[in-house]
Design an enzyme around this catalytic site. Structure first.
Site, PDB file in Angstrom:
ATOM      1  NE  ARG A 125      -3.910  -2.243   2.001  1.00 29.79           N
ATOM      2  CZ  ARG A 125      -4.705  -2.660   1.015  1.00 29.79           C
ATOM      3  NH1 ARG A 125      -4.897  -1.890  -0.051  1.00 29.79           N
ATOM      4  NH2 ARG A 125      -5.324  -3.826   1.064  1.00 29.79           N
ATOM      5  CG  ASP A 126       1.403   5.607  -2.212  1.00 29.52           C
ATOM      6  OD1 ASP A 126       2.013   5.612  -3.291  1.00 29.52           O
ATOM      7  OD2 ASP A 126       1.509   6.535  -1.363  1.00 29.52           O
ATOM      8  CB  ILE A 127       3.564   5.742   2.742  1.00 24.01           C
ATOM      9  CG1 ILE A 127       3.727   5.825   4.255  1.00 24.01           C
ATOM     10  CG2 ILE A 127       4.043   7.004   2.043  1.00 24.01           C
ATOM     11  CD1 ILE A 127       5.187   5.862   4.694  1.00 24.01           C
ATOM     12  CG  ASN A 131       3.795   9.367 -12.031  1.00 22.37           C
ATOM     13  OD1 ASN A 131       3.074   9.771 -12.936  1.00 22.37           O
ATOM     14  ND2 ASN A 131       3.412   9.376 -10.762  1.00 22.37           N
ATOM     15  CG  HIS A 156       6.501   3.191  -8.271  1.00 19.71           C
ATOM     16  ND1 HIS A 156       7.757   3.760  -8.377  1.00 19.71           N
ATOM     17  CD2 HIS A 156       5.629   4.228  -8.211  1.00 19.71           C
ATOM     18  CE1 HIS A 156       7.648   5.070  -8.358  1.00 19.71           C
ATOM     19  NE2 HIS A 156       6.368   5.381  -8.269  1.00 19.71           N
ATOM     20  CG  HIS A 180       1.150   5.071  -8.740  1.00 20.69           C
ATOM     21  ND1 HIS A 180       1.221   5.611  -7.470  1.00 20.69           N
ATOM     22  CD2 HIS A 180       2.241   5.526  -9.402  1.00 20.69           C
ATOM     23  CE1 HIS A 180       2.319   6.371  -7.370  1.00 20.69           C
ATOM     24  NE2 HIS A 180       2.953   6.334  -8.529  1.00 20.69           N
ATOM     25  CD  GLU A 234       7.038  12.766  -5.194  1.00 20.35           C
ATOM     26  OE1 GLU A 234       6.754  11.916  -4.344  1.00 20.35           O
ATOM     27  OE2 GLU A 234       6.533  13.911  -5.223  1.00 20.35           O
ATOM     28  CB  VAL A 235      10.137   6.241  -5.563  1.00 21.18           C
ATOM     29  CG1 VAL A 235      10.949   5.012  -5.186  1.00 21.18           C
ATOM     30  CG2 VAL A 235       9.639   6.964  -4.317  1.00 21.18           C
TER      31      VAL A 235
HETATM   32  P1  5GP Z   1       5.978   8.523  -7.921  1.00 23.63           P
HETATM   33  O1  5GP Z   1       5.729   9.991  -7.758  1.00 23.63           O
HETATM   34  O2  5GP Z   1       7.446   8.193  -7.945  1.00 23.63           O
HETATM   35  O3  5GP Z   1       5.223   7.905  -9.068  1.00 23.63           O
HETATM   36  O4  5GP Z   1       5.319   7.831  -6.644  1.00 23.63           O
HETATM   37  C1  5GP Z   1       6.008   7.511  -5.487  1.00 23.63           C
HETATM   38  C2  5GP Z   1       4.967   7.019  -4.511  1.00 23.63           C
HETATM   39  O5  5GP Z   1       5.646   6.364  -3.445  1.00 23.63           O
HETATM   40  C3  5GP Z   1       4.114   8.121  -3.891  1.00 23.63           C
HETATM   41  O6  5GP Z   1       2.738   7.876  -4.156  1.00 23.63           O
HETATM   42  C4  5GP Z   1       4.443   8.048  -2.391  1.00 23.63           C
HETATM   43  O7  5GP Z   1       3.327   8.303  -1.548  1.00 23.63           O
HETATM   44  C5  5GP Z   1       4.957   6.621  -2.250  1.00 23.63           C
HETATM   45  N1  5GP Z   1       5.932   6.453  -1.173  1.00 23.63           N
HETATM   46  C6  5GP Z   1       6.996   7.251  -0.894  1.00 23.63           C
HETATM   47  N2  5GP Z   1       7.686   6.769   0.146  1.00 23.63           N
HETATM   48  C7  5GP Z   1       7.048   5.630   0.536  1.00 23.63           C
HETATM   49  C8  5GP Z   1       7.296   4.670   1.579  1.00 23.63           C
HETATM   50  O8  5GP Z   1       8.251   4.756   2.353  1.00 23.63           O
HETATM   51  N3  5GP Z   1       6.427   3.635   1.679  1.00 23.63           N
HETATM   52  C9  5GP Z   1       5.340   3.491   0.837  1.00 23.63           C
HETATM   53  N4  5GP Z   1       4.540   2.436   1.033  1.00 23.63           N
HETATM   54  N5  5GP Z   1       5.083   4.375  -0.158  1.00 23.63           N
HETATM   55  C10 5GP Z   1       5.924   5.421  -0.307  1.00 23.63           C
END
Ligand code: 5GP
Ligand code: ZN
Length: 116
Positions: A30-32, A88, A101, A103, A96-97
């Protein structure tokens, strides 16, 4: 990649996550900071920075990520009303990560595809 990558550290069990499904090659958790009633992230356990690198480097593994995302959608009860998969990728998409991944969003109407 290992210790520098947040999601590699989740795969390694070094950072806790609410895991909803695990296969030999993929992990779903699950997303945090959920942006929909259901918001799950699906990753390959192996590190790839983004979906383009994954699809070019190991298309079979990319398919396994999609298969796990679909199983998660089914288990979360999203198939009847629909859901959204999103990757993304890079700066314009606001990634961001940098561990690829998917979503998985669902559980309510999700609104327009993009903000304008
Ligand atoms: P991006 O913007 O890279 O597509 O999405 C990164 C996602 O990772 C965001 O929706 C954010 O809430 C989620 N996220 C960031 N840090 C963590 C974490 O430590 N644990 C979990 N479960 N999700 C995270
Ligand atoms: Zn990683």
């Amino acid at each position: 990649m290992g210790t520098d990558c947040l999601f590699c550290r989740i795969v390694a069990g070094e950072i806790p996550a609410t895991i909803v499904r695990e296969t030999a090659t993929t992990l779903a958790f699950r997303d945090i900071d959920p942006k929909a009633p259901t918001h799950v992230l699906v990753i390959p356990k192996e590190h790839y920075a983004d979906v383009a690198t994954l699809a070019q480097g190991d298309p079979g593994l990319a398919g396994e990520v999609l298969a796990t995302a679909t199983t998660v959608a089914e288990e979360e009860g999203l198939l009847a009303d629909g859901f959204r998969l999103m990757f993304n990728t890079g700066a314009y998409a606001g990634q961001e990560v940098f561990h690829v991944h998917a979503h998985v969003f669902g559980g309510a109407p999700l609104g327009p595809m993009l903000c304008r």
